[in-house]
Design an enzyme around this catalytic site. Sequence first.
Site: not given
Length: 146
Positions: A37, A138
Amino acid sequence: MAMSLCPLLLVFVLGLGLTPPSLAQDDSRYRQFLTKHYDANPRGRNDRYCESMMVRRHLTTPCKDTNTFIHGSKSSIKAICGNKNGNPYGETLRISKTRFQVTTCKHAGGSPRPPCRYRATPGFRSIVIACENGLPVHFDESFFRP
């Protein structure tokens, strides 16, 4: 000379055994979060960017449906895990107090096998993450408020 190194080597080996396994695993999950990410300085934020980044980050076997890249500093992303740049969000998540430049890549359909085609959606928004031991582990793709 060899005798003087033995105590130092012994201390080092014992120190390795005392490192908590959970700390090593948390660092691994953080590194995995960054791989999936994080992209500090994107070169373009179009479909071609998504397609090349998804391949480069090994997210195309099978084709990942959705992935968001965060463009900012690691320290500002980590700060979401504390009160400096984050607030609680739901039971276990944190939402950023500031907005981040992001690029969301969505699989354009077709086969789930490579070559994968993606559509890019650049944006500037708050992000929602899960943290462990002060590190992001996450990214919540379901949060998509502008």
